[in-house]
Design a protein around this motif. Structure first.
Motif, PDB file in Angstrom:
ATOM      1  N   ARG A  97      32.592  75.250 102.084  1.00 56.34           N
ATOM      2  CA  ARG A  97      32.578  73.805 101.802  1.00 56.34           C
ATOM      3  C   ARG A  97      32.456  73.582 100.295  1.00 56.34           C
ATOM      4  N   PRO A  98      33.539  73.870  99.566  1.00 60.56           N
ATOM      5  CA  PRO A  98      33.478  73.749  98.105  1.00 60.56           C
ATOM      6  C   PRO A  98      33.303  72.308  97.648  1.00 60.56           C
ATOM      7  N   GLY A  99      32.569  72.171  96.524  1.00 61.04           N
ATOM      8  CA  GLY A  99      32.382  70.865  95.921  1.00 61.04           C
ATOM      9  C   GLY A  99      31.438  69.946  96.670  1.00 61.04           C
ATOM     10  N   GLU A 100      30.755  70.478  97.686  1.00 60.10           N
ATOM     11  CA  GLU A 100      29.851  69.660  98.496  1.00 60.10           C
ATOM     12  C   GLU A 100      28.427  70.168  98.361  1.00 60.10           C
ATOM     13  N   ILE A 101      27.474  69.363  98.842  1.00 58.26           N
ATOM     14  CA  ILE A 101      26.095  69.791  99.012  1.00 58.26           C
ATOM     15  C   ILE A 101      25.767  69.675 100.494  1.00 58.26           C
ATOM     16  N   ASN A 102      24.658  70.269 100.918  1.00 62.31           N
ATOM     17  CA  ASN A 102      24.248  70.138 102.312  1.00 62.31           C
ATOM     18  C   ASN A 102      23.009  69.256 102.407  1.00 62.31           C
ATOM     19  N   HIS A 103      22.704  68.849 103.610  1.00 62.49           N
ATOM     20  CA  HIS A 103      21.539  68.002 103.867  1.00 62.49           C
ATOM     21  C   HIS A 103      20.656  68.642 104.932  1.00 62.49           C
ATOM     22  N   GLY A 104      20.506  69.960 104.839  1.00 61.60           N
ATOM     23  CA  GLY A 104      19.724  70.697 105.817  1.00 61.60           C
ATOM     24  C   GLY A 104      18.225  70.576 105.586  1.00 61.60           C
ATOM     25  N   HIS A 105      17.468  70.753 106.648  1.00 65.95           N
ATOM     26  CA  HIS A 105      16.009  70.817 106.607  1.00 65.95           C
ATOM     27  C   HIS A 105      15.376  69.559 106.008  1.00 65.95           C
ATOM     28  N   GLY A 106      16.055  68.431 106.138  1.00 64.13           N
ATOM     29  CA  GLY A 106      15.496  67.176 105.663  1.00 64.13           C
ATOM     30  C   GLY A 106      15.618  66.951 104.167  1.00 64.13           C
ATOM     31  N   GLY A 107      16.391  67.773 103.501  1.00 66.48           N
ATOM     32  CA  GLY A 107      16.568  67.628 102.060  1.00 66.48           C
ATOM     33  C   GLY A 107      18.016  67.843 101.681  1.00 66.48           C
ATOM     34  N   ARG A 108      18.213  68.332 100.463  1.00 62.83           N
ATOM     35  CA  ARG A 108      19.557  68.633  99.979  1.00 62.83           C
ATOM     36  C   ARG A 108      19.579  70.056  99.438  1.00 62.83           C
ATOM     37  N   GLY A 109      20.754  70.666  99.501  1.00 60.10           N
ATOM     38  CA  GLY A 109      20.903  72.018  98.992  1.00 60.10           C
ATOM     39  C   GLY A 109      22.302  72.259  98.473  1.00 60.10           C
ATOM     40  N   VAL A 110      22.406  73.254  97.596  1.00 58.74           N
ATOM     41  CA  VAL A 110      23.698  73.624  97.033  1.00 58.74           C
ATOM     42  C   VAL A 110      23.645  75.103  96.636  1.00 58.74           C
ATOM     43  N   TYR A 111      24.792  75.750  96.688  1.00 56.02           N
ATOM     44  CA  TYR A 111      24.934  77.159  96.328  1.00 56.02           C
ATOM     45  C   TYR A 111      25.921  77.280  95.174  1.00 56.02           C
ATOM     46  N   PHE A 112      25.662  78.224  94.267  1.00 47.50           N
ATOM     47  CA  PHE A 112      26.556  78.476  93.140  1.00 47.50           C
ATOM     48  C   PHE A 112      26.247  79.862  92.603  1.00 47.50           C
ATOM     49  N   ARG A 113      27.053  80.328  91.650  1.00 48.19           N
ATOM     50  CA  ARG A 113      26.864  81.666  91.100  1.00 48.19           C
ATOM     51  C   ARG A 113      26.465  81.597  89.625  1.00 48.19           C
ATOM     52  N   ASP A 114      25.692  82.587  89.215  1.00 52.60           N
ATOM     53  CA  ASP A 114      25.306  82.669  87.802  1.00 52.60           C
ATOM     54  C   ASP A 114      26.321  83.523  87.043  1.00 52.60           C
ATOM     55  N   PRO A 115      26.188  83.673  85.720  1.00 50.44           N
ATOM     56  CA  PRO A 115      27.181  84.437  84.946  1.00 50.44           C
ATOM     57  C   PRO A 115      27.352  85.892  85.385  1.00 50.44           C
ATOM     58  N   HIS A 118      25.436  86.555  90.643  1.00 47.44           N
ATOM     59  CA  HIS A 118      24.410  86.385  91.670  1.00 47.44           C
ATOM     60  C   HIS A 118      24.582  85.034  92.347  1.00 47.44           C
ATOM     61  N   PHE A 119      24.201  84.984  93.613  1.00 42.32           N
ATOM     62  CA  PHE A 119      24.282  83.760  94.393  1.00 42.32           C
ATOM     63  C   PHE A 119      22.974  82.984  94.233  1.00 42.32           C
ATOM     64  N   LEU A 120      23.064  81.772  93.718  1.00 43.48           N
ATOM     65  CA  LEU A 120      21.892  80.939  93.526  1.00 43.48           C
ATOM     66  C   LEU A 120      21.926  79.785  94.514  1.00 43.48           C
ATOM     67  N   GLU A 121      20.769  79.423  94.976  1.00 41.30           N
ATOM     68  CA  GLU A 121      20.615  78.295  95.892  1.00 41.30           C
ATOM     69  C   GLU A 121      19.571  77.366  95.297  1.00 41.30           C
ATOM     70  N   MET A 122      19.854  76.092  95.347  1.00 43.01           N
ATOM     71  CA  MET A 122      18.909  75.082  94.903  1.00 43.01           C
ATOM     72  C   MET A 122      18.688  74.149  96.086  1.00 43.01           C
ATOM     73  N   LEU A 123      17.419  73.932  96.470  1.00 41.24           N
ATOM     74  CA  LEU A 123      17.136  73.096  97.616  1.00 41.24           C
ATOM     75  C   LEU A 123      15.931  72.208  97.326  1.00 41.24           C
ATOM     76  N   THR A 124      15.884  71.064  98.004  1.00 36.88           N
ATOM     77  CA  THR A 124      14.817  70.095  97.756  1.00 36.88           C
ATOM     78  C   THR A 124      13.730  70.119  98.825  1.00 36.88           C
ATOM     79  N   GLU A 125      13.962  70.789  99.911  1.00 40.42           N
ATOM     80  CA  GLU A 125      12.951  70.927 100.969  1.00 40.42           C
ATOM     81  C   GLU A 125      12.918  72.389 101.400  1.00 40.42           C
ATOM     82  N   PRO A 126      11.717  72.952 101.588  1.00 39.89           N
ATOM     83  CA  PRO A 126      11.627  74.359 102.016  1.00 39.89           C
ATOM     84  C   PRO A 126      12.081  74.516 103.453  1.00 39.89           C
ATOM     85  N   TYR A 127      12.447  75.720 103.803  1.00 43.83           N
ATOM     86  CA  TYR A 127      12.887  76.011 105.169  1.00 43.83           C
ATOM     87  C   TYR A 127      11.733  76.025 106.154  1.00 43.83           C
ATOM     88  N   LEU A 128      10.533  76.256 105.678  1.00 42.01           N
ATOM     89  CA  LEU A 128       9.367  76.307 106.581  1.00 42.01           C
ATOM     90  C   LEU A 128       8.723  74.964 106.730  1.00 42.01           C
TER      91      LEU A 128
END
Length: 128
Positions: A97-115, A118-128
């Motif tokens: 799902r390129p160019g999108e964010i997700n709304h999982g676990h009651g928050g928002r999340g996105v995945y991207f790569r560093d230089p 590595h796969f980086l994930e940024m999320l606003t709500e924890p999975y637990l």
């Protein structure tokens, strides 16, 4: 003493560029660096150390996954920087799902790569 996460070493080809990327995206604080490490500090005293891997010994860097829990305001600022900088991002770790964010676990999340890839994930709500 309880167990807490203290630091990790992130493999890089250009440790300064990788650290600069994390500083730029996550607004991470510079930390004293020494020897082969370029260091950043996150809340809670967590240290991220970037180290260059020699190409002759490690022709490929094996991508790892690093996830960062951020507040909504930082998420908005960081996502805007990713978009403005033309960094590919996805709503899912499968990159379907390129160019999108997700709304999982009651928050928002996105995945991207560093230089370094590595796969980086940024999320606003924890999975637990």
């Amino acid at each position: 003493m309880t167990c807490t996460f203290n630091h990790t070493i992130v493999a890089a080809r250009d440790r300064h560029a990788s650290a600069a990327f994390f500083r730029h995206v996550f607004e991470a604080a510079e930390a004293p660096s020494w020897g082969p490490f370029t260091n950043l500090s996150l809340d809670g005293g967590v240290l991220i150390q970037f180290a260059d891997l020699p190409v002759d010994a490690f022709p490929e860097i094996q991508p790892q996954h690093y996830a960062f829990l951020v507040d909504d305001e930082l998420f908005d600022r960081a996502l805007a920087r990713l978009v403005d900088d033309g960094v590919e991002h996805w709503a899912d770790p499968q990159m379907s799902r390129p160019g999108e964010i997700n709304h999982g676990h009651g928050g928002r999340g996105v995945y991207f790569r560093d230089p370094a890839g590595h796969f980086l994930e940024m999320l606003t709500e924890p999975y637990l």
